[in-house]
Design an enzyme around this catalytic site. Structure first.
Site, PDB file in Angstrom:
ATOM      1  N   ALA A 165       7.534  -7.119  11.165  1.00 11.61           N
ATOM      2  CA  ALA A 165       8.559  -6.589  12.062  1.00 11.61           C
ATOM      3  C   ALA A 165       8.312  -7.119  13.470  1.00 11.61           C
ATOM      4  CB  ALA A 165       8.532  -5.066  12.054  1.00 11.61           C
TER       5      ALA A 165
ATOM      6  N   GLY B 224       6.323  -5.842   7.374  1.00  7.95           N
ATOM      7  CA  GLY B 224       7.687  -5.656   6.903  1.00  7.95           C
ATOM      8  C   GLY B 224       8.177  -6.787   6.024  1.00  7.95           C
TER       9      GLY B 224
ATOM     10  N   GLU C 207       7.010  -5.945   2.620  1.00 14.56           N
ATOM     11  CA  GLU C 207       7.825  -4.818   2.153  1.00 14.56           C
ATOM     12  C   GLU C 207       9.196  -5.317   1.706  1.00 14.56           C
ATOM     13  OE1 GLU C 207       6.506  -0.938   4.525  1.00 14.56           O
ATOM     14  OE2 GLU C 207       6.834  -2.636   5.874  1.00 14.56           O
TER      15      GLU C 207
ATOM     16  N   GLU D 157      -0.639  -3.033   9.020  1.00 12.56           N
ATOM     17  CA  GLU D 157      -0.191  -2.030   9.986  1.00 12.56           C
ATOM     18  C   GLU D 157      -1.296  -1.133  10.510  1.00 12.56           C
ATOM     19  OE1 GLU D 157       3.561  -3.110   7.717  1.00 12.56           O
ATOM     20  OE2 GLU D 157       1.422  -2.879   7.289  1.00 12.56           O
TER      21      GLU D 157
END
Length: 261
Positions: free
Chosen positions: A65, A112, A115, A135
């Site tokens: 992200a 992300g 993910e 993270e």
């Protein structure tokens, strides 16, 4: 498919190719999330498309992200929840796509990005790919579904190890633990993904859709309920012309011509 500013698209042989192009590292910012949602809708609404391949430009699939966007969330608990929910909504849209989407992981696939890849129906990675959920190094946890999908794809112990340590793994290890379906040489990635997509595109869309529903929905159910769901999907397909064509073609030893009816 219509043009996007951060996604390069093309359709060939009933396959929609979607290449993320958000330099320098293909970070998932708000704009890319929105374009990806629109792109998935386009894929599912395009009658000439039977499967999709999602990949990244250069040496990055998605490096994660856009961390700069996180700075505006300091102290904003509810806004942070909304940001996570937006990422989860995109991943759920991909997972619930009626047409299978293959993640062709060409390089760094982190946070992300991983993910996002895990929400795809199949995953192929290059041997040198770097996959991980780092993270916890930021004082966070995965927020786009990583804590749930990684556990389902591997197991609780493996998922906890990767999340708690934040360590990265390559394509070969990802294949070994079940995170990706295959690990291949870099120059074989798109060819391998295309070959898999073409095999899928030759099948009846009705049976492909039923299989995905049975597998994904059934995985969340007790075995007895999952078996009942399989029976329902199996039986419903016998109302279709495609089953008659498929069975007849097999008996006659010829290729089936499915019409998705």
């Amino acid at each position: 498919m219509k043009p996007f500013s951060l996604i390069q698209t093309k359709v060939e042989n009933k396959i929609a190719y979607m290449m993320l192009k958000n330099p320098p590292v293909n970070a998932l910012n708000e704009r890319l999330l929105e374009e990806l949602e629109q792109c998935i809708d386009e894929l599912n609404n395009n009658p000439s498309v039977r499967a999709g391949i999602l990949t990244g430009d250069g040496s990055f699939f998605v490096a994660g992200a856009d961390i700069k966007e996180f700075t505006s969330l300091f102290g904003q608990v509810e806004e942070a929840k909304k940001a996570a929910q937006k990422g989860q909504a995109l991943c759920t849209k991909i997972e619930q796509s009626e047409k299978p989407i293959i993640a062709a992981i060409n390089g760094a696939c982190l946070g992300g990005g991983l993910e996002l890849a895990m929400s795809c129906h199949l995953r192929i990675a290059v041997h040198e790919a770097k996959l991980g959920l780092p993270e916890t190094k930021l004082g966070l946890i995965p927020g786009y579904g990583g804590t749930q999908r990684l556990t389902r794809l591997t197991n609780t112990a493996t998922a906890l190890e990767l999340i708690l340590t934040g360590r990265f793994i390559d394509g070969r290890e990802a294949e070994r633990i079940g995170l990706v379906n295959r690990s291949v040489e870099a120059d074989q990635l798109l060819q391998e993904a295309a070959g898999m997509a073409e095999l899928i595109s030759q099948k009846s869309r009705l049976s492909v859709k039923a299989a995905m529903q049975a597998v994904f929905a059934g995985a969340e159910l007790p075995l007895e309920n999952g078996l009942a769901l399989e029976v329902e999907q199996f039986g419903a397909l016998f109302a279709s012309q495609d089953v008659q064509e498929g069975v007849t073609a097999f008996i006659q030893k010829r290729p089936a011509v499915f019409r998705d009816q």
